[in-house]
Design an enzyme around this catalytic site. Structure first.
Site, PDB file in Angstrom:
ATOM      1  N   GLY A  38     -15.587 -18.080   2.825  1.00 44.79           N
ATOM      2  CA  GLY A  38     -16.906 -18.704   3.021  1.00 44.79           C
ATOM      3  C   GLY A  38     -17.838 -17.844   3.862  1.00 44.79           C
ATOM      4  O   GLY A  38     -18.972 -17.563   3.469  1.00 44.79           O
TER       5      GLY A  38
ATOM      6  N   HIS B  55      -6.304 -18.518 -13.705  1.00 43.48           N
ATOM      7  CA  HIS B  55      -6.329 -17.628 -12.541  1.00 43.48           C
ATOM      8  C   HIS B  55      -4.955 -17.703 -11.889  1.00 43.48           C
ATOM      9  O   HIS B  55      -4.734 -18.447 -10.948  1.00 43.48           O
ATOM     10  CB  HIS B  55      -7.426 -18.095 -11.582  1.00 43.48           C
ATOM     11  CG  HIS B  55      -7.626 -17.168 -10.420  1.00 43.48           C
ATOM     12  ND1 HIS B  55      -7.817 -15.824 -10.561  1.00 43.48           N
ATOM     13  CD2 HIS B  55      -7.684 -17.420  -9.085  1.00 43.48           C
ATOM     14  CE1 HIS B  55      -7.980 -15.282  -9.370  1.00 43.48           C
ATOM     15  NE2 HIS B  55      -7.894 -16.234  -8.453  1.00 43.48           N
TER      16      HIS B  55
HETATM   17  N1  APR Z   1     -13.972 -29.753   4.675  1.00 39.94           N
HETATM   18  C1  APR Z   1     -14.576 -28.587   5.005  1.00 39.94           C
HETATM   19  N2  APR Z   1     -13.899 -27.486   5.337  1.00 39.94           N
HETATM   20  C2  APR Z   1     -12.571 -27.552   5.341  1.00 39.94           C
HETATM   21  C3  APR Z   1     -11.868 -28.731   5.007  1.00 39.94           C
HETATM   22  C4  APR Z   1     -12.629 -29.872   4.670  1.00 39.94           C
HETATM   23  N3  APR Z   1     -12.064 -31.040   4.341  1.00 39.94           N
HETATM   24  N4  APR Z   1     -10.544 -28.465   5.103  1.00 39.94           N
HETATM   25  C5  APR Z   1     -10.417 -27.189   5.479  1.00 39.94           C
HETATM   26  N5  APR Z   1     -11.635 -26.622   5.615  1.00 39.94           N
HETATM   27  C6  APR Z   1     -11.965 -25.262   6.054  1.00 39.94           C
HETATM   28  C7  APR Z   1     -11.064 -24.724   7.141  1.00 39.94           C
HETATM   29  O1  APR Z   1     -11.409 -25.263   8.409  1.00 39.94           O
HETATM   30  C8  APR Z   1     -11.312 -23.222   7.049  1.00 39.94           C
HETATM   31  O2  APR Z   1     -12.342 -22.802   7.941  1.00 39.94           O
HETATM   32  O3  APR Z   1     -11.813 -24.323   4.989  1.00 39.94           O
HETATM   33  C9  APR Z   1     -11.756 -23.016   5.586  1.00 39.94           C
HETATM   34  C10 APR Z   1     -10.802 -22.156   4.780  1.00 39.94           C
HETATM   35  O4  APR Z   1     -10.828 -20.877   5.310  1.00 39.94           O
HETATM   36  P1  APR Z   1      -9.562 -19.894   5.338  1.00 39.94           P
HETATM   37  O5  APR Z   1      -8.380 -20.615   5.856  1.00 39.94           O
HETATM   38  O6  APR Z   1      -9.995 -18.629   6.005  1.00 39.94           O
HETATM   39  O7  APR Z   1      -9.264 -19.627   3.777  1.00 39.94           O
HETATM   40  P2  APR Z   1     -10.023 -18.605   2.816  1.00 39.94           P
HETATM   41  O8  APR Z   1      -9.322 -17.304   2.819  1.00 39.94           O
HETATM   42  O9  APR Z   1     -11.474 -18.644   3.093  1.00 39.94           O
HETATM   43  O10 APR Z   1      -9.711 -19.279   1.390  1.00 39.94           O
HETATM   44  C11 APR Z   1     -10.310 -20.499   0.991  1.00 39.94           C
HETATM   45  O11 APR Z   1     -10.367 -19.819  -1.297  1.00 39.94           O
HETATM   46  O12 APR Z   1      -9.470 -17.961  -2.341  1.00 39.94           O
HETATM   47  C12 APR Z   1      -9.305 -19.313  -2.094  1.00 39.94           C
HETATM   48  O13 APR Z   1      -6.901 -19.632  -2.113  1.00 39.94           O
HETATM   49  C13 APR Z   1      -8.049 -19.579  -1.300  1.00 39.94           C
HETATM   50  O14 APR Z   1      -8.051 -21.949  -1.559  1.00 39.94           O
HETATM   51  C14 APR Z   1      -8.370 -20.893  -0.657  1.00 39.94           C
HETATM   52  C15 APR Z   1      -9.888 -20.828  -0.442  1.00 39.94           C
END
Ligand code: APR
Length: 307
Positions: A13, A174
């Site tokens: 994000g 994917h």
């Molecule tokens: N609402 C909003 N944000 C949320 C929620 C929710 N209910 N639950 C979790 N999050 C947030 C987390 O707090 C975290 O900041 O989603 C974010 C996910 O970030 P990362 O753990 O860094 O994961 P990331 O590498 O960004 O991947 C996110 O993308 O590529 C796909 O497989 C990967 O499903 C995963 C997604």
């Protein structure tokens, strides 16, 4: 200026927001469930604008009301893979999270187009479509641009040529059953099949299929985010600029490729209304067979979902 919202301020994000801001593609809202995280990253990215020379407005928030009037909402919330995990291992947790996220998108940004990134991609994109109740063409997933980028990068390395000249095409689910298409992959218009032996292509195809897992193994925690965010932004640009780019996306199929009622990676025309057309390619028998296997696996999971 168009408003773009990014749900989830984690690796994918926040890197997406950075790339969007540098392009000045729209005003940006980044939300997350963790208090302070999107606000802190937004502030950091706003300050980077003074150095990099962009004026993009970036708001960090824990309140879905702030996504109101978004033209595009990009979902990256959820958990990412750890070594040894498949994308499918994330289903339970991520489908719950995305059901909640989707209901809020439907409430606060009912006119938006949705691009989902959360894995397992094709299944979670289906969950987002069902739980928003949006038209199927307004919800799609980002997968093929990333997989094609990985394939192109490996081809460039093998041919010792610029990545810029490679047009690769990867379709299908994917995951382990994605289908890289060498016959639709070219180097400045020259078919890949004229430049590399079948054996070499098969090796590059295999590395592409395992491209995400290779990075997960190296990182030890979390999954890829630089190439995924680059892929997201190229698709976001197509939607915001209504440029009708032809790109692979996870789109809802209603008979195309012999598939019905699932999200699946196929070439589409992407514009301001989302998926504006699905393009059907001729495949060889082996590729059709992998597509069938892949779609059956997705259908099985979808039939067990409570959405
Ligand atoms: N609402 C909003 N944000 C949320 C929620 C929710 N209910 N639950 C979790 N999050 C947030 C987390 O707090 C975290 O900041 O989603 C974010 C996910 O970030 P990362 O753990 O860094 O994961 P990331 O590498 O960004 O991947 C996110 O993308 O590529 C796909 O497989 C990967 O499903 C995963 C997604």
């Amino acid at each position: 200026m168009a408003k773009i919202s990014v749900i989830g301020a984690g690796n994918v994000g926040a890197t997406t927001v950075q790339r969007l801001a540098e392009l000045e593609l729209g005003e940006i809202v980044m939300t997350d469930i963790v208090e302070g995280l999107p606000q802190g990253k937004a502030l950091d990215l706003m300050q980077a604008g003074a150095i990099k020379g962009y004026d993009t407005s970036i708001i960090g928030s824990n309140d879905y009301a702030d996504i109101a009037d978004s033209a595009l909402v990009i979902i990256t919330a959820g958990i990412a893979r750890k070594p040894g995990m498949s994308r499918e291992d994330l289903i339970k947790t991520n489908s719950k999270i995305i059901t909640d996220v989707s209901k809020n998108i439907a409430k606060y940004a009912p006119e938006s187009i949705i691009m989902n990134i959360t894995n397992p991609l094709d299944i979670i994109t289906y969950v987002a479509m069902k739980s928003t109740g949006f038209e199927t063409t307004k919800v799609f997933g980002m997968s093929g641009v990333l997989d094609s980028g990985r394939f192109a990068s490996f081809i460039a390395e093998e041919l010792k040529c610029s990545k810029k000249d490679i047009q690769a095409m990867v379709i299908g689910g994917h995951g382990d059953l994605m289908v890289p298409l060498p016959q639709y992959t070219t180097v400045s218009g020259i078919p890949l099949t004229d430049l590399l032996s079948d054996d070499k292509i098969a090796r590059l195809v295999e590395r592409t299929v395992n491209g995400g897992a290779e990075i997960v193994e190296l990182l030890k925690q979390g999954s890829a985010f630089y190439a995924p965010s680059a892929a997201i932004v190229s698709m976001a640009e197509a939607v915001i600029k209504d440029s009708k780019r032809v790109l692979p996306a996870s789109a809802y199929l209603e008979g195309q490729y012999g598939q019905e009622g699932i999200y699946f990676g196929v070439p589409v025309k992407l514009g301001a209304s989302g998926v504006e057309e699905i393009l059907e390619l001729k495949l060889d028998e082996n590729q059709y067979e992998i597509l069938r296997k892949s779609s059956q696996a997705i259908l099985k999971v979808i039939s067990q979902l409570e959405v």
